[in-house]
Design a protein around this motif. Structure first.
Motif, PDB file in Angstrom:
ATOM      1  N   VAL A  37       6.992  35.063  38.627  1.00 45.46           N
ATOM      2  CA  VAL A  37       6.373  33.756  38.358  1.00 45.46           C
ATOM      3  C   VAL A  37       6.275  33.545  36.844  1.00 45.46           C
ATOM      4  N   ASN A  38       5.873  34.614  36.165  1.00 39.61           N
ATOM      5  CA  ASN A  38       5.752  34.547  34.720  1.00 39.61           C
ATOM      6  C   ASN A  38       7.105  34.232  34.060  1.00 39.61           C
ATOM      7  N   ALA A  39       8.143  34.900  34.560  1.00 39.16           N
ATOM      8  CA  ALA A  39       9.489  34.678  33.999  1.00 39.16           C
ATOM      9  C   ALA A  39       9.918  33.223  34.213  1.00 39.16           C
ATOM     10  N   VAL A  40       9.618  32.692  35.394  1.00 41.16           N
ATOM     11  CA  VAL A  40      10.031  31.301  35.673  1.00 41.16           C
ATOM     12  C   VAL A  40       9.226  30.328  34.798  1.00 41.16           C
ATOM     13  N   GLU A  41       7.958  30.629  34.596  1.00 43.98           N
ATOM     14  CA  GLU A  41       7.165  29.760  33.698  1.00 43.98           C
ATOM     15  C   GLU A  41       7.742  29.773  32.285  1.00 43.98           C
ATOM     16  N   ASN A  42       8.103  30.976  31.836  1.00 44.16           N
ATOM     17  CA  ASN A  42       8.719  31.077  30.495  1.00 44.16           C
ATOM     18  C   ASN A  42      10.030  30.302  30.439  1.00 44.16           C
ATOM     19  N   SER A  43      10.756  30.368  31.546  1.00 47.07           N
ATOM     20  CA  SER A  43      12.041  29.685  31.613  1.00 47.07           C
ATOM     21  C   SER A  43      11.826  28.170  31.530  1.00 47.07           C
ATOM     22  N   GLN A  44      10.829  27.687  32.250  1.00 49.72           N
ATOM     23  CA  GLN A  44      10.541  26.241  32.224  1.00 49.72           C
ATOM     24  C   GLN A  44      10.137  25.791  30.821  1.00 49.72           C
ATOM     25  N   VAL A 141      17.089  27.606  36.422  1.00 50.97           N
ATOM     26  CA  VAL A 141      17.948  27.921  37.565  1.00 50.97           C
ATOM     27  C   VAL A 141      17.831  29.413  37.877  1.00 50.97           C
ATOM     28  N   GLY A 142      17.609  29.734  39.144  1.00 43.84           N
ATOM     29  CA  GLY A 142      17.555  31.140  39.571  1.00 43.84           C
ATOM     30  C   GLY A 142      18.912  31.539  40.114  1.00 43.84           C
ATOM     31  N   ILE A 143      19.461  32.631  39.590  1.00 45.64           N
ATOM     32  CA  ILE A 143      20.758  33.122  40.074  1.00 45.64           C
ATOM     33  C   ILE A 143      20.521  34.481  40.739  1.00 45.64           C
ATOM     34  N   ILE A 144      20.906  34.577  41.990  1.00 41.43           N
ATOM     35  CA  ILE A 144      20.730  35.843  42.733  1.00 41.43           C
ATOM     36  C   ILE A 144      22.121  36.317  43.118  1.00 41.43           C
ATOM     37  N   SER A 145      22.482  37.512  42.663  1.00 42.89           N
ATOM     38  CA  SER A 145      23.889  37.893  42.788  1.00 42.89           C
ATOM     39  C   SER A 145      24.077  39.217  43.539  1.00 42.89           C
ATOM     40  N   PRO A 146      25.304  39.426  44.035  1.00 39.55           N
ATOM     41  CA  PRO A 146      25.606  40.647  44.792  1.00 39.55           C
ATOM     42  C   PRO A 146      26.171  41.739  43.889  1.00 39.55           C
ATOM     43  N   TRP A 147      26.542  42.859  44.487  1.00 43.06           N
ATOM     44  CA  TRP A 147      27.011  44.015  43.720  1.00 43.06           C
ATOM     45  C   TRP A 147      28.525  44.075  43.635  1.00 43.06           C
ATOM     46  N   ASN A 148      29.250  43.272  44.421  1.00 42.53           N
ATOM     47  CA  ASN A 148      30.694  43.549  44.534  1.00 42.53           C
ATOM     48  C   ASN A 148      31.491  43.094  43.313  1.00 42.53           C
ATOM     49  N   PHE A 149      31.051  42.006  42.670  1.00 43.05           N
ATOM     50  CA  PHE A 149      31.607  41.623  41.362  1.00 43.05           C
ATOM     51  C   PHE A 149      30.390  41.448  40.446  1.00 43.05           C
ATOM     52  N   PRO A 150      29.782  42.556  40.020  1.00 43.55           N
ATOM     53  CA  PRO A 150      28.462  42.493  39.393  1.00 43.55           C
ATOM     54  C   PRO A 150      28.464  41.846  38.015  1.00 43.55           C
ATOM     55  N   PHE A 151      29.648  41.718  37.405  1.00 41.81           N
ATOM     56  CA  PHE A 151      29.735  41.124  36.066  1.00 41.81           C
ATOM     57  C   PHE A 151      30.193  39.663  36.165  1.00 41.81           C
ATOM     58  N   GLU A 212      10.710  31.467  45.471  1.00 40.00           N
ATOM     59  CA  GLU A 212       9.448  30.752  45.666  1.00 40.00           C
ATOM     60  C   GLU A 212       8.679  30.507  44.369  1.00 40.00           C
ATOM     61  N   ALA A 213       9.304  30.837  43.233  1.00 37.91           N
ATOM     62  CA  ALA A 213       8.534  30.810  41.974  1.00 37.91           C
ATOM     63  C   ALA A 213       8.629  29.493  41.209  1.00 37.91           C
ATOM     64  N   GLY A 214       9.223  28.485  41.810  1.00 34.94           N
ATOM     65  CA  GLY A 214       9.234  27.181  41.132  1.00 34.94           C
ATOM     66  C   GLY A 214      10.474  26.927  40.294  1.00 34.94           C
ATOM     67  N   VAL A 215      11.595  27.547  40.676  1.00 30.31           N
ATOM     68  CA  VAL A 215      12.846  27.226  39.979  1.00 30.31           C
ATOM     69  C   VAL A 215      13.367  25.886  40.493  1.00 30.31           C
ATOM     70  N   ASN A 216      14.283  25.299  39.724  1.00 26.81           N
ATOM     71  CA  ASN A 216      14.798  23.981  40.101  1.00 26.81           C
ATOM     72  C   ASN A 216      16.058  24.074  40.956  1.00 26.81           C
ATOM     73  N   LYS A 217      16.659  25.256  40.999  1.00 28.57           N
ATOM     74  CA  LYS A 217      17.802  25.462  41.887  1.00 28.57           C
ATOM     75  C   LYS A 217      18.019  26.956  42.048  1.00 28.57           C
ATOM     76  N   ILE A 218      18.515  27.329  43.208  1.00 30.78           N
ATOM     77  CA  ILE A 218      18.915  28.723  43.429  1.00 30.78           C
ATOM     78  C   ILE A 218      20.418  28.751  43.660  1.00 30.78           C
ATOM     79  N   THR A 237       9.774  24.409  49.616  1.00 34.31           N
ATOM     80  CA  THR A 237       9.480  23.669  48.382  1.00 34.31           C
ATOM     81  C   THR A 237      10.595  22.671  48.064  1.00 34.31           C
ATOM     82  N   LEU A 238      11.512  22.477  49.020  1.00 34.34           N
ATOM     83  CA  LEU A 238      12.681  21.615  48.815  1.00 34.34           C
ATOM     84  C   LEU A 238      13.476  22.022  47.568  1.00 34.34           C
ATOM     85  N   THR A 239      13.500  23.321  47.304  1.00 33.61           N
ATOM     86  CA  THR A 239      14.324  23.811  46.188  1.00 33.61           C
ATOM     87  C   THR A 239      15.787  23.797  46.637  1.00 33.61           C
ATOM     88  N   PRO A 240      16.650  23.104  45.912  1.00 33.10           N
ATOM     89  CA  PRO A 240      18.050  23.081  46.353  1.00 33.10           C
ATOM     90  C   PRO A 240      18.730  24.439  46.163  1.00 33.10           C
TER      91      PRO A 240
END
Ligand code: NAD
Length: 526
Positions: A37-44, A141-151, A212-218, A237-240
């Motif tokens: 939550v703190n990170a997302v607030e800083n991001s905003q 924007v929150g980016i959640i990524s996998p391990w198969n192409f980690p870079f 759930e931390a209030g990002v504008n897109k995932i 939260t209707l986060t797209p």
């Protein structure tokens, strides 16, 4: 500056292992929900000034980061290989080279792609009105990524999000967190302003907290199961969300194909990255008349592949990322055997190694009724089935819950294109396989359970902006005919709108002039 959330004594840690050797290569924090939550607030907060930067300023950071990657390319490739198990050669070919191209492309082209667009609003335009679309950044924007192409997967999305004016919180996979941390370090090195990019390490709990931390897109890339959870949580939260999910990608080989090329493509498509690519060939359909010859070519080429530690330059096929992933492959191979398919080569764990190596495996006599032909395997297996006609090939290829990519092989290009349009998949290649994620200029995304939304290309960039319509009326001296002051005269005018104006014909619209004047006079009097 990109920040890595610091550990506290009470926090859990995530240990990163080299799956080829079992060696521990590092540890990172399991970021808590409160820290997220703190990170997302800083991001905003950081977004407020980052959104005001020009494309040129953003491009400067991206191009500097690109230089930084070039300067330490060998170390980065080694880290990618060590943490994921993939051959170091593939760290270059499938991750570093394509993402450097993507960085250059979006650094240069984003201003042109996001240029404000004038809309032709037809005859209303004649009355002094105009419309245009501008593209606003979304926020954090929150980016959640996998391990198969980690870079390449997370970095490509980070770059596109930053270029569009967003700030980013990136949560890399818990299996490859050090590569994620590396992305943060690269941008820190080039002095990206504080909190414009933050990397938060952790497992699925950290990912769930980010949603759930209030990002504008995932922007999510991963499995269907996790994608469904994320879509459910984001709905609260209707986060797209953009969901880039799994695949069970078909390859169709017609009898007139260049069999030499098609057989090399099939084994690369099935075994690159140990088969752990969302667009891996997981179902091969070959025309019956050439099936025997083609299968023999595939088996011979598969037997020549070098399976070894990813750090060795001549390794073709490295380790799988984890024991869990290897167990899924064992389960699917067992299912093939039980269902009557035949293992022609491979079919078991490679006992020459301590780590998670599974032999490249070719399976004949596969059929769509088998469970292993329906679920994503995500491992080095190449099941082969046959077809007799073009329509049967299309039917078999489409008989799946997934729709990420597909590959068609024929020397008859018009047939290739005709079949391509009948396949339900986000990308269909003719005489190519798997690789278009490496072309950052082209859209990437799935049909059906392979997800929704797009990454890469113009369509991918559009996911990272909010189109805003600006409408201007330069002539305010005349009242609008549709404003209040309704009357029989108003109804006559609106009837005229329906009959004449909406016809789109200037001649018809001109017929409305006397009635319009009457209405305007009426409104002026009120
Ligand atoms: P995964 O779904 O297990 O994990 C992906 C990410 O989601 C990880 O960072 C994980 O920590 C996080 N996560 C887990 N649970 C979460 C939750 N409840 N909320 C939020 N985040 C959560 O997938 P994986 O095993 O890392 O990756 C393999 C899958 O990814 C395969 O299915 C593959 O096909 C797919 N994939 C798709 C694409 C594509 O572009 N379509 C690309 C690469 C991989």
């Amino acid at each position: 500056m990109s920040a890595i959330i610091s550990k506290t004594e009470t926090e859990e840690k995530i240990i990163s292992y080299n799956p080829a050797t079992g060696e521990k290569i590092g540890a990172v924090a399991q970021t808590s929900a409160a820290q997220v939550v703190n990170a997302v607030e800083n991001s905003q907060r950081a977004f407020k000034s980052w959104r005001e930067t020009s494309f040129k300023e953003r491009a400067k950071f991206v191009l500097k980061a690109r230089e930084a990657i070039l300067n330490e390319m060998d170390e980065i490739a080694r880290l990618i290989s060590d943490e994921s198990g993939k051959p170091v050669t593939e760290a270059f070919s499938a991750e570093i080279a394509p993402v450097l191209d993507l960085m250059r492309y979006f650094a240069r082209k984003t201003p042109a792609i996001l240029k404000p667009e004038k809309i032709n609003i037809g005859q209303l335009g004649l009355l002094g009105r105009s419309s245009k679309i501008i593209y606003q950044p979304l926020g954090a924007v929150g980016i959640i990524s996998p391990w198969n192409f980690p870079f390449s997967i997370p970095l490509g999305e980070v770059v596109m999000a930053l270029m569009a004016g967003n700030t980013v919180v990136l949560k890399p996979s818990e299996l490859t967190p050090l590569v994620g941390v590396k992305i943060g370090e690269i941008f820190r090195k080039v002095d990206l302003p504080e909190n414009v990019l933050q990397v938060i390490t952790g497992d699925g709990r950290t990912g769930a907290a980010l949603v759930e931390a209030g990002v504008n897109k995932i922007m999510f890339t991963g499995s269907v199961a996790t994608g469904k959870k994320i879509a459910g949580n984001a709905a609260k939260t209707l986060t797209p969300v953009v969901l880039e999910l799994g695949g069970k990608d078909p390859m169709i080989v017609f009898a007139d194909a260049d069999l030499e090329a098609a057989s090399s493509a099939a084994i690369w498509g099935a075994f690159t990255n140990s088969g752990q690519a969302c667009s891996s060939v997981e179902r091969l359909y070959v025309e019956e008349s050439i099936a025997e010859r083609f299968t023999a070519m595939i088996v011979a080429k598969t037997r020549k592949l070098q399976q070894n530690l990813g750090s060795i330059e001549t390794t073709d096929v490295g380790a799988m990322v984890s024991e869990n992933q290897l167990k899924i492959v064992e389960d699917h191979v067992a299912d093939f055997k039980k269902s009557g398919a035949e293992i022609l080569t491979g079919g078991k764990r490679n006992g020459n190694f301590q780590g998670t190596f599974f032999e490249p495996t070719v399976i004949a006599g596969a059929g769509n009724e088998m469970r292993a032909m329906r679920e994503e395997t995500f491992g080095p297996t190449l099941p082969i089935a046959t077809f007799k006609t073009e329509s049967e090939a299309v039917e078999l290829a489409n008989d799946t819950d997934f729709g990420l990519t597909a590959s068609i092989w024929t020397k008859n290009i018009s047939r290739g294109k005709r079949v391509a349009e009948k396949i339900l998949a986000g990308t269909v290649m003719v005489n190519e396989v798997l690789y278009t994620h490496g072309i950052g200029q082209t859209p990437w995304g799935g049909f059906k359970q392979s997800g929704y939304g797009r990454t890469h290309g113009k369509l991918g960039l559009m996911e990272l902006v909010a189109p805003q319509h600006i409408h201007v009326n330069r002539v305010t001296v005349l009242p609008n005919a549709w404003w209040f002051g309704y009357s029989q005269n108003a109804i006559d005018t609106f009837r005229g709108f329906a009959r004449h104006f909406s016809s789109g014909s200037l001649f018809q619209t001109a017929k409305l002039a006397p009635q319009m004047l009457k209405r305007i006079k009426e409104l002026r009097k009120k």
